[in-house]
Each structure stands twice: as C-alpha cells, then as structure tokens.
Design an enzyme around this catalytic site. Structure first.
Site, PDB file in Angstrom:
ATOM      1  N   ALA A 250       0.803  -1.221   0.000  1.00  0.00           N
ATOM      2  CA  ALA A 250       0.000   0.000   0.000  1.00  0.00           C
ATOM      3  C   ALA A 250       0.844   1.283   0.000  1.00  0.00           C
ATOM      4  O   ALA A 250       0.434   2.297  -0.558  1.00  0.00           O
ATOM      5  CB  ALA A 250      -0.929  -0.014   1.208  1.00  0.00           C
TER       6      ALA A 250
ATOM      7  N   THR B 250       0.597   5.566  -1.595  1.00  0.00           N
ATOM      8  CA  THR B 250       0.188   6.687  -0.721  1.00  0.00           C
ATOM      9  C   THR B 250       0.520   8.033  -1.362  1.00  0.00           C
ATOM     10  O   THR B 250      -0.227   8.996  -1.214  1.00  0.00           O
ATOM     11  CB  THR B 250       0.832   6.609   0.683  1.00  0.00           C
ATOM     12  OG1 THR B 250       2.238   6.475   0.536  1.00  0.00           O
ATOM     13  CG2 THR B 250       0.295   5.457   1.496  1.00  0.00           C
TER      14      THR B 250
ATOM     15  N   SER C 161       4.276  -3.085   5.084  1.00  0.00           N
ATOM     16  CA  SER C 161       4.620  -3.334   6.487  1.00  0.00           C
ATOM     17  C   SER C 161       5.069  -4.782   6.681  1.00  0.00           C
ATOM     18  O   SER C 161       5.558  -5.138   7.743  1.00  0.00           O
ATOM     19  CB  SER C 161       3.415  -3.035   7.379  1.00  0.00           C
ATOM     20  OG  SER C 161       2.317  -3.833   6.990  1.00  0.00           O
TER      21      SER C 161
ATOM     22  N   ILE D  60       8.912   6.282  -1.012  1.00  0.00           N
ATOM     23  CA  ILE D  60       9.377   5.538  -2.190  1.00  0.00           C
ATOM     24  C   ILE D  60       9.318   6.353  -3.488  1.00  0.00           C
ATOM     25  O   ILE D  60      10.205   6.250  -4.324  1.00  0.00           O
ATOM     26  CB  ILE D  60       8.639   4.185  -2.325  1.00  0.00           C
ATOM     27  CG1 ILE D  60       9.313   3.314  -3.359  1.00  0.00           C
ATOM     28  CG2 ILE D  60       7.158   4.366  -2.599  1.00  0.00           C
ATOM     29  CD1 ILE D  60       9.017   1.855  -3.230  1.00  0.00           C
TER      30      ILE D  60
ATOM     31  N   ASN E 125      11.380   1.854   2.521  1.00  0.00           N
ATOM     32  CA  ASN E 125      10.154   2.044   3.296  1.00  0.00           C
ATOM     33  C   ASN E 125      10.284   3.256   4.212  1.00  0.00           C
ATOM     34  O   ASN E 125      11.388   3.655   4.576  1.00  0.00           O
ATOM     35  CB  ASN E 125       9.861   0.789   4.135  1.00  0.00           C
ATOM     36  CG  ASN E 125       8.370   0.512   4.266  1.00  0.00           C
ATOM     37  OD1 ASN E 125       7.698   0.274   3.274  1.00  0.00           O
ATOM     38  ND2 ASN E 125       7.847   0.571   5.471  1.00  0.00           N
TER      39      ASN E 125
ATOM     40  N   CYS F  94     -20.196 -11.304 -11.473  1.00  0.00           N
ATOM     41  CA  CYS F  94     -21.448 -11.747 -10.860  1.00  0.00           C
ATOM     42  C   CYS F  94     -21.197 -13.098 -10.200  1.00  0.00           C
ATOM     43  O   CYS F  94     -20.648 -14.002 -10.832  1.00  0.00           O
ATOM     44  CB  CYS F  94     -22.544 -11.878 -11.920  1.00  0.00           C
ATOM     45  SG  CYS F  94     -24.026 -12.654 -11.239  1.00  0.00           S
TER      46      CYS F  94
ATOM     47  N   PHE G 114      -2.875   1.075   5.114  1.00  0.00           N
ATOM     48  CA  PHE G 114      -3.636   0.572   6.251  1.00  0.00           C
ATOM     49  C   PHE G 114      -2.989   0.929   7.581  1.00  0.00           C
ATOM     50  O   PHE G 114      -3.672   1.212   8.546  1.00  0.00           O
ATOM     51  CB  PHE G 114      -3.761  -0.955   6.150  1.00  0.00           C
ATOM     52  CG  PHE G 114      -4.899  -1.398   5.271  1.00  0.00           C
ATOM     53  CD1 PHE G 114      -5.650  -0.484   4.549  1.00  0.00           C
ATOM     54  CD2 PHE G 114      -5.228  -2.743   5.180  1.00  0.00           C
ATOM     55  CE1 PHE G 114      -6.699  -0.890   3.753  1.00  0.00           C
ATOM     56  CE2 PHE G 114      -6.285  -3.159   4.384  1.00  0.00           C
ATOM     57  CZ  PHE G 114      -7.021  -2.240   3.661  1.00  0.00           C
ATOM     58  N   ARG G 115      -1.649   0.901   7.640  1.00  0.00           N
ATOM     59  CA  ARG G 115      -1.019   0.933   8.961  1.00  0.00           C
ATOM     60  C   ARG G 115      -0.210   2.170   9.309  1.00  0.00           C
ATOM     61  O   ARG G 115       0.344   2.246  10.399  1.00  0.00           O
ATOM     62  CB  ARG G 115      -0.187  -0.337   9.158  1.00  0.00           C
ATOM     63  CG  ARG G 115      -1.095  -1.533   9.335  1.00  0.00           C
ATOM     64  CD  ARG G 115      -0.412  -2.844   9.512  1.00  0.00           C
ATOM     65  NE  ARG G 115      -1.402  -3.916   9.470  1.00  0.00           N
ATOM     66  CZ  ARG G 115      -1.934  -4.406   8.362  1.00  0.00           C
ATOM     67  NH1 ARG G 115      -1.533  -3.968   7.183  1.00  0.00           N
ATOM     68  NH2 ARG G 115      -2.839  -5.352   8.415  1.00  0.00           N
TER      69      ARG G 115
ATOM     70  N   HIS H  43      -3.513  -9.732  -4.399  1.00  0.00           N
ATOM     71  CA  HIS H  43      -4.802  -9.524  -3.731  1.00  0.00           C
ATOM     72  C   HIS H  43      -5.902  -9.080  -4.682  1.00  0.00           C
ATOM     73  O   HIS H  43      -6.925  -8.571  -4.250  1.00  0.00           O
ATOM     74  CB  HIS H  43      -4.632  -8.526  -2.574  1.00  0.00           C
ATOM     75  CG  HIS H  43      -3.742  -9.052  -1.489  1.00  0.00           C
ATOM     76  ND1 HIS H  43      -3.121  -8.247  -0.553  1.00  0.00           N
ATOM     77  CD2 HIS H  43      -3.361 -10.313  -1.184  1.00  0.00           C
ATOM     78  CE1 HIS H  43      -2.394  -9.000   0.265  1.00  0.00           C
ATOM     79  NE2 HIS H  43      -2.518 -10.248  -0.097  1.00  0.00           N
TER      80      HIS H  43
HETATM   81  P1  NAD Z   1       0.324  -1.477   5.178  1.00  0.00           P
HETATM   82  O1  NAD Z   1      -0.649  -0.357   5.265  1.00  0.00           O
HETATM   83  O2  NAD Z   1       0.265  -2.558   6.174  1.00  0.00           O
HETATM   84  O3  NAD Z   1       1.802  -0.861   5.245  1.00  0.00           O
HETATM   85  C1  NAD Z   1       2.208   0.211   4.451  1.00  0.00           C
HETATM   86  C2  NAD Z   1       3.690   0.398   4.677  1.00  0.00           C
HETATM   87  O4  NAD Z   1       4.160   1.341   3.731  1.00  0.00           O
HETATM   88  C3  NAD Z   1       4.046   0.934   6.061  1.00  0.00           C
HETATM   89  O5  NAD Z   1       5.189   0.237   6.516  1.00  0.00           O
HETATM   90  C4  NAD Z   1       4.364   2.421   5.791  1.00  0.00           C
HETATM   91  O6  NAD Z   1       5.351   2.919   6.662  1.00  0.00           O
HETATM   92  C5  NAD Z   1       4.885   2.352   4.391  1.00  0.00           C
HETATM   93  N1  NAD Z   1       4.682   3.556   3.595  1.00  0.00           N
HETATM   94  C6  NAD Z   1       3.580   4.358   3.532  1.00  0.00           C
HETATM   95  N2  NAD Z   1       3.753   5.332   2.629  1.00  0.00           N
HETATM   96  C7  NAD Z   1       4.996   5.147   2.113  1.00  0.00           C
HETATM   97  C8  NAD Z   1       5.758   5.832   1.130  1.00  0.00           C
HETATM   98  N3  NAD Z   1       5.290   6.904   0.488  1.00  0.00           N
HETATM   99  N4  NAD Z   1       6.995   5.363   0.847  1.00  0.00           N
HETATM  100  C9  NAD Z   1       7.505   4.280   1.491  1.00  0.00           C
HETATM  101  N5  NAD Z   1       6.839   3.605   2.438  1.00  0.00           N
HETATM  102  C10 NAD Z   1       5.587   4.025   2.727  1.00  0.00           C
HETATM  103  O7  NAD Z   1       0.233  -2.045   3.704  1.00  0.00           O
HETATM  104  P2  NAD Z   1       0.560  -3.497   3.120  1.00  0.00           P
HETATM  105  O8  NAD Z   1       1.797  -4.030   3.732  1.00  0.00           O
HETATM  106  O9  NAD Z   1       0.480  -3.379   1.654  1.00  0.00           O
HETATM  107  O10 NAD Z   1      -0.613  -4.441   3.625  1.00  0.00           O
HETATM  108  C11 NAD Z   1      -1.930  -4.033   3.721  1.00  0.00           C
HETATM  109  C12 NAD Z   1      -2.965  -4.674   2.811  1.00  0.00           C
HETATM  110  O11 NAD Z   1      -3.795  -3.615   2.415  1.00  0.00           O
HETATM  111  C13 NAD Z   1      -2.521  -5.287   1.544  1.00  0.00           C
HETATM  112  O12 NAD Z   1      -3.000  -6.565   1.574  1.00  0.00           O
HETATM  113  C14 NAD Z   1      -3.220  -4.513   0.409  1.00  0.00           C
HETATM  114  O13 NAD Z   1      -3.963  -5.417  -0.401  1.00  0.00           O
HETATM  115  C15 NAD Z   1      -4.216  -3.636   1.081  1.00  0.00           C
HETATM  116  N6  NAD Z   1      -4.286  -2.211   0.634  1.00  0.00           N
HETATM  117  C16 NAD Z   1      -4.120  -1.858  -0.660  1.00  0.00           C
HETATM  118  C17 NAD Z   1      -4.144  -0.526  -1.043  1.00  0.00           C
HETATM  119  C18 NAD Z   1      -3.967  -0.169  -2.506  1.00  0.00           C
HETATM  120  O14 NAD Z   1      -4.308  -0.950  -3.380  1.00  0.00           O
HETATM  121  N7  NAD Z   1      -3.383   1.006  -2.806  1.00  0.00           N
HETATM  122  C19 NAD Z   1      -4.332   0.466  -0.082  1.00  0.00           C
HETATM  123  C20 NAD Z   1      -4.531   0.090   1.252  1.00  0.00           C
HETATM  124  C21 NAD Z   1      -4.468  -1.266   1.597  1.00  0.00           C
END
Ligand code: NAD
Length: 240
Positions: free
Chosen positions: A23, A27, A190, A230, A212, A128, A34-35, A120
C-alpha cells in the site's frame, strides 16, 4: 537518504530485478495505506477495516461492506506516481522482470508495467457471483448500494478478502520470479500480511533492498535499507 548511491549502482548492474510492494507504493498517489498513523486502520468506523473487508462480513452485511469499499478502497482519481513510473521504465529497459504487488488499485498497469502479479486482486475486475458476467469498475460504482447483475446475483470485486485464499497460480509465479531474481526490492509494505509477507524468504540472492518509510520485520535480513518515501527515493534514482 543513506544508501541511495549503492541502490543506484546495483540497479545499473542488474538485469533481473523483481519488485515486491504494498500500500505504501500508492500513498503518494493519494491512496491511504492501512497501517501508517493516518492510514485506514487509524480512522474511525463502526468496525475495524479488517473486519469489514473479511469474507464473513461481506456475506453477512453486504450493504455495509460496499459502503466502506466504495468510499475507502476505491480512489478513481488516483494517478501513478514516480515509483510506479520508474518500475515501468525499468521493465521497458530490460532491467526488471516483474512487479509483485499486494495493491488492488491497478496503478502499476496504468504506469505501463506489463508483468504484474496482483496477489490480492484488483478493483478493476468484478464478477457476478451467480452467472459470472464481468463488470468494470465504473459500472459497479454507478450502482447504488450492493451492485447487482441483470440475473439477480451479487457482483463481487475480484479482490481477496480476509479469510479468503490467494490465487495459487499467481502466488507460484511470484515465487518463481523472486527465487530467480538477482535483486529484490521491497517497498511500501509493512510485511505483516501473510502469506504475501512470506514471499521474501524465497529470495536467494545478495541484493535484498528495503525502501520504506518505517521499519519492517525484515530490515535486519536486508543487504540495504533506504528509509524514505518511495516516490521520492525512486525519482532521485533517475537523476543524473
Ligand atoms: P500497510 O498499510 O500494512 O503498510 C504500508 C507500509 O508502507 C508501512 O510500513 C508504511 O510505513 C509504508 N509507507 C507508507 N507510505 C509510504 C511511502 N510513500 N513510501 C515508502 N513507504 C511508505 O500495507 P501493506 O503491507 O500493503 O498491507 C496491507 C494490505 O492492504 C494489503 O493486503 C493490500 O492489499 C491492502 N491495501 C491496498 C491498497 C492499494 O491498493 N493502494 C491500499 C490500502 C491497503
């Protein structure tokens, strides 16, 4: 930003990079993760997000599921950022073999990446559950409440919910790419969501890079850790 020069050098030498992201890659395109502190898990809802986007919740409360899903998980205006664009360019140049992503937003493909393993699923594919008819994102967003097919069935996004299994074919392909990579870059994740997070263990090379914003559970296994956003890190890689 320590480690940038080293990363630049390794990218120049490499012809078999695999990128594994989450994710945090999106961002900087305006999609919350999510976290992080301002991420989805820290916003206020009646239920925590991992409850709402679980299979049992979707079955029991489809109205509430789709309200949350359309409001918080689908961002139609989002555009690829520098991280997506650089990865697509590396593939074009023959440096990168594949992108393995936990994201469901389709931004890697929008940037031009072709070999993308969406562990995912994707918000852009919807089916459907009764007759299997395909629906695009715009079509289901245009429907109020729970999206329904002409046949009366519910239309479900092709997104892996909590309690659901991953597509084994996609997972195997991701494992194979990672196993054979000369360099594995992990970014914006994360690394706490399994089984996706376990993929790092298949890498056999000596260029494991983490890019990260915050610490991850595999930082101590990595050959290089670059702490930062990133999109910013990847734009700097392209500067002469
Ligand atoms: P996560 O939210 O658990 O972790 C995100 C990580 O990225 C954190 O460690 C954070 O510090 C880091 N981060 C945030 N912005 C950043 C940036 N600009 N540069 C570098 N690092 C950055 O996300 P996850 O590990 O992908 O797991 C969560 C689940 O949520 C996944 O299964 C995913 O399918 C889903 N999800 C997807 C989206 C999307 O499609 N964009 C968005 C939210 C959640």
């Amino acid at each position: 930003m320590g480690g940038l020069e080293q990363l630049k050098e390794w990218v120049e030498e490499s012809s078999n990079i695999v990128f594994f992201g989450g994710a945090g890659v999106s961002t900087e395109s305006g999609i919350p993760d999510f976290r992080s502190v301002d991420g989805l898990y820290n916003q206020q809802y009646d239920y925590p997000p991992e409850t709402i986007i679980s299979h049992s919740f979707y079955k029991k409360h489809p109205e509430e599921f789709f309200r949350f899903y359309k409001d918080r998980m689908v961002f139609t205006g989002a555009k690829p950022n520098a991280a997506h664009r650089v990865l697509a360019r590396w593939e074009e140049e023959g440096k990168l073999r594949a992108v393995v992503t936990q994201n469901i937003d389709g931004l890697h493909q929008a940037a031009g990446s072709r070999e993308v393993m969406e562990l995912h699923g994707s918000i852009h594919r919807n089916y459907c559950t009764r007759c299997g008819r395909f629906y695009g994102l715009e079509e289901i967003l245009a429907m109020d409440g729970v999206p329904r097919c002409g046949c009366g069935g519910t239309i479900k996004p092709d997104v892996v919910l909590y309690e659901e299994g991953l597509d084994q074919g996609i997972l195997q392909k991701a494992v194979s790419y990672i196993r054979h990579a000369d360099m594995l870059i992990i970014g914006g994740t994360s690394l706490v969501v399994y089984p996706a997070a376990g993929l790092v263990n298949y890498y056999q090379g000596n260029k494991l890079v983490i890019v990260n914003k915050s610490v991850t559970p595999v930082d101590n296994q990595a050959d290089l850790v670059v702490t930062g956003k990133i999109g910013e890190v990847f734009s700097k890689l392209m500067e002469e």
